[in-house]
Design an enzyme around this catalytic site. Structure first.
Site, PDB file in Angstrom:
ATOM      1  N   HIS A 177      50.486  38.117  37.159  1.00  0.00           N
ATOM      2  CA  HIS A 177      51.703  38.407  36.406  1.00  0.00           C
ATOM      3  C   HIS A 177      52.394  37.145  35.929  1.00  0.00           C
ATOM      4  O   HIS A 177      52.575  36.938  34.749  1.00  0.00           O
ATOM      5  CB  HIS A 177      52.661  39.272  37.225  1.00  0.00           C
ATOM      6  CG  HIS A 177      53.724  39.877  36.386  1.00  0.00           C
ATOM      7  ND1 HIS A 177      54.840  39.173  35.978  1.00  0.00           N
ATOM      8  CD2 HIS A 177      53.814  41.095  35.817  1.00  0.00           C
ATOM      9  CE1 HIS A 177      55.575  39.947  35.200  1.00  0.00           C
ATOM     10  NE2 HIS A 177      54.986  41.122  35.078  1.00  0.00           N
ATOM     11  N   GLU A 211      53.045  35.959  32.226  1.00  0.00           N
ATOM     12  CA  GLU A 211      54.414  35.484  31.995  1.00  0.00           C
ATOM     13  C   GLU A 211      54.722  34.130  32.617  1.00  0.00           C
ATOM     14  O   GLU A 211      55.877  33.723  32.680  1.00  0.00           O
ATOM     15  CB  GLU A 211      55.405  36.552  32.497  1.00  0.00           C
ATOM     16  CG  GLU A 211      55.356  37.811  31.647  1.00  0.00           C
ATOM     17  CD  GLU A 211      56.233  38.938  32.159  1.00  0.00           C
ATOM     18  OE1 GLU A 211      57.200  38.673  32.898  1.00  0.00           O
ATOM     19  OE2 GLU A 211      55.931  40.105  31.819  1.00  0.00           O
ATOM     20  N   HIS A 243      50.120  45.994  32.167  1.00  0.00           N
ATOM     21  CA  HIS A 243      49.624  44.666  31.777  1.00  0.00           C
ATOM     22  C   HIS A 243      48.094  44.647  31.690  1.00  0.00           C
ATOM     23  O   HIS A 243      47.526  44.057  30.777  1.00  0.00           O
ATOM     24  CB  HIS A 243      50.090  43.604  32.773  1.00  0.00           C
ATOM     25  CG  HIS A 243      51.549  43.289  32.669  1.00  0.00           C
ATOM     26  ND1 HIS A 243      52.122  42.845  31.507  1.00  0.00           N
ATOM     27  CD2 HIS A 243      52.551  43.357  33.574  1.00  0.00           C
ATOM     28  CE1 HIS A 243      53.425  42.647  31.710  1.00  0.00           C
ATOM     29  NE2 HIS A 243      53.707  42.954  32.967  1.00  0.00           N
TER      30      HIS A 243
END
Ligand code: CO
Length: 294
Positions: A177, A211, A243
């Site tokens: 992430h 991110e 995602h």
């Protein structure tokens, strides 16, 4: 004798009305906490960690909470599914008389979501008297230090090798992430552990984030230094949700990693399985909770 009985009855009534008697005995429970997902198929990864926990601790109450308010509200609005926030879950467990609570997150790194969960657990730990617990403890996310990364790298290397995802001319690209939080450093630590472990064995495992860092470009630059042309894309998240399906493997999206690697001339396949679905990760998760309960 009669006077003595009256006195005892008055005393008993007073104990009940003035202050509840202290809870008798221990009532243990485990609260599992995930970020959450609104994708029905993806929720299986969370469910499999819940089942692994239930099987490992028969007789102990196991509950689930989500840290994402957006996902909880979406589930309520669109499908009338109620999943509590950690604060609600703990308040209810206290009201139901649980005395010992072990809170175990399913989060990958100790980022912002973990900080917020920790503040809730700290608040409950500071509550004295009947609205607090006799004991409340918070477990660590999957990657909290170097040894955690080595352990996880070993699990990934074995799992992906066994599944035929790694080979002499084949590499796996994992998508984590990522976050502006300082805990993002765990991804670099993890990449180091993956290189040390996977390079001599059977091809390489690369790790990028959506991110944070390492970025897609970092992964591409590292890949270009190898002769590998076949890639397997897999999420490095507990759940293969939004995602994984869109940012990683979205075939229609020109910005997805799948599209960008194809444009660079790579042969690409995807392996959309969340970490929570790896049986080895389930075992690691249960070990974490055992450590927390000791
Ligand atoms: Co996100």
């Amino acid at each position: 004798m009669f006077r003595h009985c009256v006195f005892a009855a008055v005393l008993a009534a007073c104990l009940v009305s003035c202050a509840d008697a202290a809870e008798i005995g221990e009532k243990k429970s485990i609260l599992l906490v995930a970020f959450g997902t609104s994708m029905t198929d993806a929720a299986g990864a969370i469910e499999s960690l819940v089942s692994a926990t239930k099987n490992a601790f028969p007789g102990v109450e196991v509950r689930l909470a989500y840290t994402s308010n957006i996902i909880r509200r979406k589930l309520k609005r669109e499908r009338n599914i109620d999943i509590p926030a950690p604060t609600e879950a703990l308040a209810l467990m206290n009201a139901e008389g649980f005395t010992h609570v072990y809170v175990q997150p399913m989060h990958v790194i100790p980022g912002e979501e973990y900080d917020d969960l920790k503040s809730v657990v700290d608040a409950f730990a500071s509550m004295k008297g009947k609205y607090g617990f006799a004991h409340i403890a918070l477990g660590q996310p999957f990657l909290s230090n170097g040894p955690d990364c080595e352990l996880m790298a070993g699990i990934l290397a074995r799992h992906l090798t066994r599944g035929g995802k790694l080979g002499p001319n084949k590499a796996v690209v994992l998508m984590g992430h990522g976050t502006p939080h300082m805990a993002n450093a765990m991804y670099s630590e993890m990449q180091g552990a993956l290189f040390r472990l996977s390079a001599p064995v059977s091809g390489r495992i690369f790790l990028g984030t959506v991110e944070g860092t390492p970025t897609f470009d970092d992964v591409l630059a590292a890949l270009k230094k190898t002769r590998v042309k076949n890639l397997v894309l897999a999420p490095f998240m507990v759940v293969a949700g939004d995602h994984a399906n869109n940012d990683l493997a979205g075939a229609e999206d020109p910005e997805s990693w799948l599209s960008r690697f194809k444009k660079e001339g790579y042969q690409v396949e995807s392996y959309l399985v969340g970490l929570g679905q790896y049986p080895e990760v389930g075992k690691l998760f249960v070990k974490r909770i055992q450590g927390l309960m000791e």
